[in-house]
Design an enzyme around this catalytic site. Structure first.
Site, mmCIF file in Angstrom:
data_model
loop_
_atom_site.group_PDB
_atom_site.id
_atom_site.type_symbol
_atom_site.label_atom_id
_atom_site.label_comp_id
_atom_site.label_asym_id
_atom_site.label_seq_id
_atom_site.Cartn_x
_atom_site.Cartn_y
_atom_site.Cartn_z
ATOM 1 C CB CYS A 122 -26.515 22.956 3.747
ATOM 2 S SG CYS A 122 -26.371 24.722 3.449
ATOM 3 C CB CYS A 191 -1.352 -6.232 -2.791
ATOM 4 S SG CYS A 191 -2.228 -7.770 -2.442
ATOM 5 C CB CYS A 227 5.340 -7.138 16.941
ATOM 6 S SG CYS A 227 4.533 -8.442 16.028
ATOM 7 C CB CYS A 267 28.282 -14.834 -1.671
ATOM 8 S SG CYS A 267 29.416 -15.854 -0.723
ATOM 9 C CB CYS A 277 45.535 -8.827 -3.501
ATOM 10 S SG CYS A 277 44.878 -8.960 -1.845
#
Lengths: 465, 154
Positions: A122, A191, A227, A267, A277
């Site tokens: 047990c 990690c 935080c 970018c 254009c």
């Protein structure tokens, strides 16, 4: 020749000095770290190894605070009962064979210091169940009102299966890291390292696995936002993300010729590829790019007046979307600029072939790291700005933000487009200049924010209204 | 498929049948000795008085190392019991101990009927009502008891 060691470090800035104090610990190191603390406590308190671990766990692995409390306590026994290492009440002691209360079969019963007894099977089942369900390394006695925690030695007496004991060891190490305020697991995928710091405070931790995180909240490093702001922001983004995902559909139309455009680089200086254009515009404000290179740059400023006539709610949503869009666009740019790393690595190899030394081409690596760092900072400047109340200081902040944003787009644009168009000497000169400039802009912005924190200059709103 | 029934379950079942708890009956199913048909009478001092509530109780394979699974089959207006009949009770979750028994679990459920705990709610709407307007909540609980928990009374 005498070599003065100190002089080497004299010019290092504070940031790098702090870095030196961090220790990266693998599970084995953690184990020995833990064992040392346990040994120290045992030599003073004369308790078993398992008891020492439970006591240290209770006191968040702060040895001194444990020992102080132990000696301050007028009643040592009550202290140990409170810490659940000795039983509050002890059953009349009995030995030998009897009916087990748990499985109801007759046999040899054993138990803990509290004399709550059961048969070996047990105990084995109970401990296996507790360990494998993975909740906690602190396991109480089987009896429902007995708070006594089971010492590791006792667990190992009943459990000999290696997989279960390995799992227990993982739970123990995990609880050592998670309750210990100077330790944090690196949140990087797969990690296994934990970082140990001298002072637990919100600060950038760079793990060798490449993850950069905040020691305090374990999220991405989020300066200049703190935080609490970041937590509030992330919750808001989570709640509103569906709407925003929809609003931020992946394509935008050219503001001039309405051809749909998909962004394929980091970018934000766009040039419409429609041959008739060729309109140049900013992906974020969708305005003509020409004003971005000048003092008329207004892209980073949210224009409050614009919404004066609309309902408050609409204005609030627009305001949020304004900041969210910029936050998310910089995040996307950060991801897209990962691709640049390959281009840059190829360029570095090419330059080495052309006779430049390894050390001479590292400036490119530096520039790409600086770009990522500034993108990240820019992302979180929009979190900071979303909650920031308007003031003269907030204007200065926005100026710094504008300068950093312009500098970052310049560097990004150069690395994405112009690497091939320049001869190596000019290229090196230009990249180094641009890199130095973004670095300076980033430092200036963060310094200004930190000074503001010290002098209590920043006022934040509860929910960005 | 049917493995031998552990001695512990046989013993508990025998005792439940021979020495039942006042206000509670628990009978094992004819085809599955791990499944119990349970009836709990609403305690006199509660809005559930006069009703009899049907529950199901199942002893999982890991019992007694894992808690029994218990659920109300009769609709009940109670802050710690949701509309699927699931019960929010600590000993059925993290406070389970193998030294507890079917008997102690059923007694705890009976006690929960006498003392609803709206601070730790499962049915949030019911808990809200219980906190803001207890008189109204008790009235609803009585109505539900009348409507749903009287069919087993002959």
């Amino acid at each position: 020749m005498y070599y003065d060691d100190d002089s080497v470090y004299e010019n290092d800035d504070d940031f790098e000095k702090e870095e030196v104090q961090d220790q990266l610990l693998l599970p084995d190191d953690l184990e020995s770290e833990m064992a040392d603390l346990i040994l120290d406590v045992r030599s003073v308190l004369q308790v078993s190894e398992g008891m020492a671990r439970i006591l240290l766990h209770k006191f968040k692995w702060n040895k001194n605070s444990l020992l102080d409390k132990f000696y301050e306590s007028p009643d040592t026994e009550a202290f140990l009962v409170e810490a659940q290492v000795i039983p509050k009440t002890t059953q009349p002691s009995s030995t030998g064979e009897d009916d087990c209360d748990i499985c109801c079969s007759f046999g040899e019963l054993t138990g803990l210091a509290c004399n709550h007894r059961a048969c070996e099977d047990c105990w084995k089942h109970y401990l296996t169940e507790k360990i494998m369900e993975g909740g906690s390394s602190e396991i109480e006695c089987m009896s429902p009102d007995c708070k006594l925690l089971i010492e590791d030695e006792k667990i190992k007496f009943y459990i000999r299966d290696k997989t279960i004991l390995d799992k227990l060891q993982r739970l123990v190490i995990n609880s050592f890291v998670e309750t210990n305020p100077v330790l944090k697991w690196c949140p990087g995928q797969n990690c296994q390292k934990a970082v140990k710091v001298a002072d637990p405070e919100p600060r950038l931790i760079s793990c060798p696995c490449g993850t950069q995180f905040c020691f305090s909240c374990c999220q991405n490093w989020h300066a200049p936002a703190d935080c609490a702001l970041l937590k509030k922001w992330l919750k808001k983004c989570m709640d509103d993300s569906e709407t925003c995902n929809w609003i931020n559909a992946n394509t935008k139309e050219c503001p001039k010729c309405f051809v749909p455009i998909e962004k394929n680089g980091g970018c934000n200086h766009m040039r419409c590829t429609n041959k008739s254009c060729k309109f140049e515009f900013c992906w974020m404000c969708m305005g003509c790019w020409r004003s971005h290179g000048t003092a008329g740059y207004q892209c980073n400023r949210f224009n409050e007046g614009q919404d004066a006539n609309r309902s408050k709610h609409r204005a609030y949503l627009n305001r949020y979307l304004f900041y969210y869009n910029r936050y998310i666009t910089h995040q996307q740019s950060l991801a897209l600029e990962e691709k640049l790393k390959e281009t840059v690595a190829a360029k570095m190899a090419e330059m080495e072939l052309k006779g430049m030394a390894w050390i001479e081409v590292q400036f490119l690596k530096k520039s790409i790291d600086a770009l990522a760092k500034c993108r990240r900072t820019l992302m979180y400047t929009y979190v900071f700005a979303f909650y920031l109340k308007k003031s003269n200081h907030s204007e200065m902040f926005e100026n710094n933000q504008r300068d950093l944003e312009m500098a970052t787009e310049q560097l990004s644009g150069f690395l994405e487009r112009d690497l091939e168009n320049e001869d190596l000497v000019t290229l090196k000169q230009k990249v180094q200049d641009l890199t130095k400039y973004v670095d300076r802009r980033q430092e200036a912005l963060l310094e200004h924010c930190a000074d503001g924190n010290e002098q209590d200059l920043w006022e934040f709103t509860e929910n960005g209204v | 498929m049917a493995s031998q029934l552990p001695r512990r379950i046989i013993k508990e079942t025998q005792r439940l049948l021979a020495d039942p708890v006042p206000g509670i009956s628990a009978n094992p199913d004819e085809s599955n000795a791990r499944y119990f048909h349970v009836m709990i009478a609403g305690p006199d001092d509660s809005p559930f008085a006069g009703g009899v509530f049907k529950l199901e109780l199942f002893l999982p394979e890991e019992y007694p190392m894992a808690a029994p699974k218990v659920r109300f089959m009769t609709k009940i207006y109670h802050p710690n019991i949701d509309k699927l009949g699931r019960i929010c009770l600590d000993i059925l979750k993290d406070k389970w101990s193998p030294a507890l028994q079917i008997r102690t679990v059923l007694l705890s459920i009976q006690a929960l009927l006498s003392a609803p705990n709206p601070e730790d709610p499962l049915a949030t709407d019911v808990a809200e009502q219980w906190k803001t307007n207890e008189a109204e909540a008790i009235k609803t609980a009585k109505q539900w008891t009348q409507s749903y928990a009287r069919k087993f009374i002959l």
